[in-house]
Design an enzyme around this catalytic site. Structure first.
Site, PDB file in Angstrom:
ATOM      1  N   SER A  22      11.171  10.504 -13.999  1.00  0.00           N
ATOM      2  CA  SER A  22       9.380  10.968 -13.272  1.00  0.00           C
ATOM      3  C   SER A  22       9.321  12.192 -12.911  1.00  0.00           C
ATOM      4  CB  SER A  22       9.494   9.299 -12.776  1.00  0.00           C
ATOM      5  OG  SER A  22       8.432  10.177 -11.888  1.00  0.00           O
ATOM      6  N   GLU A  27       8.263  12.764 -10.054  1.00  0.00           N
ATOM      7  CA  GLU A  27       8.130  11.568  -9.014  1.00  0.00           C
ATOM      8  C   GLU A  27      10.180  12.502  -8.611  1.00  0.00           C
ATOM      9  OE1 GLU A  27       6.595  10.659  -6.443  1.00  0.00           O
ATOM     10  OE2 GLU A  27       4.822  10.604  -7.290  1.00  0.00           O
ATOM     11  N   TYR A  43      10.743   4.969  -5.236  1.00  0.00           N
ATOM     12  CA  TYR A  43      10.556   5.259  -6.570  1.00  0.00           C
ATOM     13  C   TYR A  43      11.386   6.430  -6.565  1.00  0.00           C
ATOM     14  CZ  TYR A  43       8.808   5.860 -10.990  1.00  0.00           C
ATOM     15  OH  TYR A  43       8.112   5.729 -12.039  1.00  0.00           O
TER      16      TYR A  43
HETATM   17  N1  GDD Z   1      -2.545   3.419  -6.665  1.00  0.00           N
HETATM   18  C1  GDD Z   1      -3.810   4.413  -6.055  1.00  0.00           C
HETATM   19  N2  GDD Z   1      -4.809   3.380  -5.579  1.00  0.00           N
HETATM   20  N3  GDD Z   1      -3.070   5.898  -5.854  1.00  0.00           N
HETATM   21  C2  GDD Z   1      -4.568   6.347  -5.156  1.00  0.00           C
HETATM   22  C3  GDD Z   1      -5.842   5.854  -4.533  1.00  0.00           C
HETATM   23  C4  GDD Z   1      -5.667   4.167  -4.556  1.00  0.00           C
HETATM   24  O1  GDD Z   1      -6.657   3.816  -4.153  1.00  0.00           O
HETATM   25  N4  GDD Z   1      -6.076   6.562  -3.992  1.00  0.00           N
HETATM   26  C5  GDD Z   1      -5.677   7.597  -4.288  1.00  0.00           C
HETATM   27  N5  GDD Z   1      -4.517   7.480  -4.990  1.00  0.00           N
HETATM   28  C6  GDD Z   1      -3.885   8.540  -5.098  1.00  0.00           C
HETATM   29  C7  GDD Z   1      -2.135   8.342  -4.541  1.00  0.00           C
HETATM   30  O2  GDD Z   1      -1.740   8.929  -3.023  1.00  0.00           O
HETATM   31  C8  GDD Z   1      -0.853   9.410  -5.448  1.00  0.00           C
HETATM   32  O3  GDD Z   1      -1.340  10.359  -4.618  1.00  0.00           O
HETATM   33  C9  GDD Z   1      -2.164   9.563  -6.858  1.00  0.00           C
HETATM   34  O4  GDD Z   1      -3.700   8.967  -6.201  1.00  0.00           O
HETATM   35  C10 GDD Z   1      -2.020   8.390  -7.736  1.00  0.00           C
HETATM   36  O5  GDD Z   1      -1.325   7.881  -7.918  1.00  0.00           O
HETATM   37  P1  GDD Z   1      -0.597   6.285  -9.262  1.00  0.00           P
HETATM   38  O6  GDD Z   1      -2.232   6.326  -9.870  1.00  0.00           O
HETATM   39  O7  GDD Z   1      -0.490   5.486  -7.984  1.00  0.00           O
HETATM   40  O8  GDD Z   1       0.363   7.440  -9.625  1.00  0.00           O
HETATM   41  P2  GDD Z   1       0.807   8.090  -9.167  1.00  0.00           P
HETATM   42  O9  GDD Z   1       1.721   9.781  -9.126  1.00  0.00           O
HETATM   43  O10 GDD Z   1       1.927   7.568  -7.880  1.00  0.00           O
HETATM   44  O11 GDD Z   1       2.807   7.992 -10.345  1.00  0.00           O
HETATM   45  C11 GDD Z   1       2.778   7.302 -11.736  1.00  0.00           C
HETATM   46  O12 GDD Z   1       3.332   8.426 -12.242  1.00  0.00           O
HETATM   47  C12 GDD Z   1       4.160   9.290 -11.807  1.00  0.00           C
HETATM   48  C13 GDD Z   1       4.715   9.746 -12.783  1.00  0.00           C
HETATM   49  O13 GDD Z   1       4.617  10.470 -14.215  1.00  0.00           O
HETATM   50  C14 GDD Z   1       3.024   6.701 -11.393  1.00  0.00           C
HETATM   51  O14 GDD Z   1       2.941   5.855 -13.181  1.00  0.00           O
HETATM   52  C15 GDD Z   1       4.350   6.323 -11.542  1.00  0.00           C
HETATM   53  O15 GDD Z   1       5.688   5.360 -12.837  1.00  0.00           O
HETATM   54  C16 GDD Z   1       5.273   7.807 -13.141  1.00  0.00           C
HETATM   55  O16 GDD Z   1       6.297   8.110 -12.606  1.00  0.00           O
END
Ligand code: GDD
Length: 328
Positions: free
Chosen positions: A132, A134, A156
């Site tokens: 990822s 991440e 993670y």
């Molecule tokens: N989930 C979530 N919920 N995120 C929020 C929210 C909310 O209410 N508000 C703002 N965000 C912001 C998070 O702080 C983050 O900066 C961004 O939105 C994206 O969050 P997510 O959609 O939860 O994804 P992620 O970037 O943390 O992680 C995803 O992508 C990675 C890279 O491919 C996941 O799918 C991981 O498993 C994956 O590795």
């Protein structure tokens, strides 16, 4: 042609379901590992499970658990996969701050268990590990490439960095065919509801239908490199078809903020987003990665992969899908 047999962990997830469709279309026999507790009904592969021409013909499901190496080994022996796609595990970054131990066990140790199983098998298997973006966290360079140092900013990300390094070590030390797909965010109507894009798309649709009155979010200024999940599972498959195993960044090279996603989503349903979106600090994360954006030059040049569609099309598709779902 030799039979192509794929084993997928995380088959009921967004990526697992699209990958299963791609592999079945390409003539594979597909085996999936599912937890006893997985709710198969309503899962993303339910349409395939109900298809009598597919289920128990070219698609098989096996009960297993990432914590249970004996069962995984038994499934491996029975299935004798030619390709293994390891996608399973707790994948919510925010949640990993609340349940770090189980996240690290699933994202880190489970990968080690599978690598050990693959190492012991007489029949060689091509192993895809879902790494990822991440792992880069507070990256020292932008955009990130396969050689950017890992600097994770969450439990993670840390567990994924551990697993990514192990995959490299098993490739170098034992000659295993292992690829790390360093995937940036990839979205679709099948995305889990607690990830931000699906949460926004769903809320925009529900508010437009009068079913909800607001959308509560965390950090609106976070930026991500958002692509299309279907393109990204194709990248996984391409990696395992190449002559040599390697690591690849899979990304669009473009970033957008959560705010931009919100604006685009509410524009689809013709609503002023400012009237509905609220901030709740409980959705903010203890730390956020600095600036995640990927350089996919290597996979473009080596495997001929490229992302399709635009950010606006992705948002549009996700909101439309939610509206359709509500209309039944
Ligand atoms: N989930 C979530 N919920 N995120 C929020 C929210 C909310 O209410 N508000 C703002 N965000 C912001 C998070 O702080 C983050 O900066 C961004 O939105 C994206 O969050 P997510 O959609 O939860 O994804 P992620 O970037 O943390 O992680 C995803 O992508 C990675 C890279 O491919 C996941 O799918 C991981 O498993 C994956 O590795």
């Amino acid at each position: 042609m030799a039979e192509k047999i794929a084993l997928i962990t995380g088959i009921t997830g967004q990526d697992g379901s699209y990958l299963t469709e791609l592999l079945l279309e390409s003539g594979y026999t597909v085996h999936g590992v599912v937890r006893r507790t997985s709710n198969l009904l309503r899962s993303r592969i339910e349409h395939l499970r109900r298809d009598k021409k597919v289920y128990d013909k070219s698609l098989f499901l096996h009960y297993g658990d990432l914590a249970d190496a004996t069962t995984l080994r038994r499934i491996f022996r029975e299935v004798r996969p030619t390709e293994l796609y390891h996608l399973a595990g707790q994948s919510h970054v925010g949640l990993s701050f609340e349940i770090p131990e189980s996240t690290c066990d699933e994202a880190g140790m489970a990968t080690l268990r599978l690598l050990e199983i693959a190492r012991d098998e007489a029949q060689p298997v091509r192993f895809y590990h879902a790494a990822s973006s991440e792992i880069f966290g507070n990256a020292t360079e932008t955009p990130q490439t396969e050689t950017t140092p890992m600097w994770p900013a969450s439990p993670y990300g840390c567990a994924k960095a551990f697993a990514t390094q192990l995959a490299r070590i098993y490739r170098q030390s034992y000659g295993l065919f292992v690829c790390n797909g360093i995937l940036y965010n990839h979205e679709s109507p099948r995305r889990g509801e607690n990830f931000v894009t699906r949460k926004i798309a769903r809320a925009a649709a529900r508010i437009s239908c009068g079913l909800d009155s607001d959308l509560v979010l965390g950090n609106l200024e976070s930026r991500r490199d958002w692509g299309r999940a279907q393109d990204y599972v194709r990248a996984m498959w391409l990696m395992l078809q190449h002559e040599v195993p390697d690591d690849y960044v899979v990304a669009t090279g473009e970033t957008h903020s959560v705010r931009e996603f919100v604006e685009a989503a509410f524009a689809v349903v013709n609503l002023p987003w400012e009237n509905y979106v609220k901030h709740d600090p409980s959705f903010d994360r203890p730390t956020e990665p600095a600036h995640l954006v990927g350089c996919a030059d290597k996979i473009r040049k080596t495997l001929g992969w490229k992302p399709t569609g635009t950010f606006a099309q992705l948002v549009h598709k996700m909101v439309e899908a939610e509206v359709e779902l509500l209309r039944g």
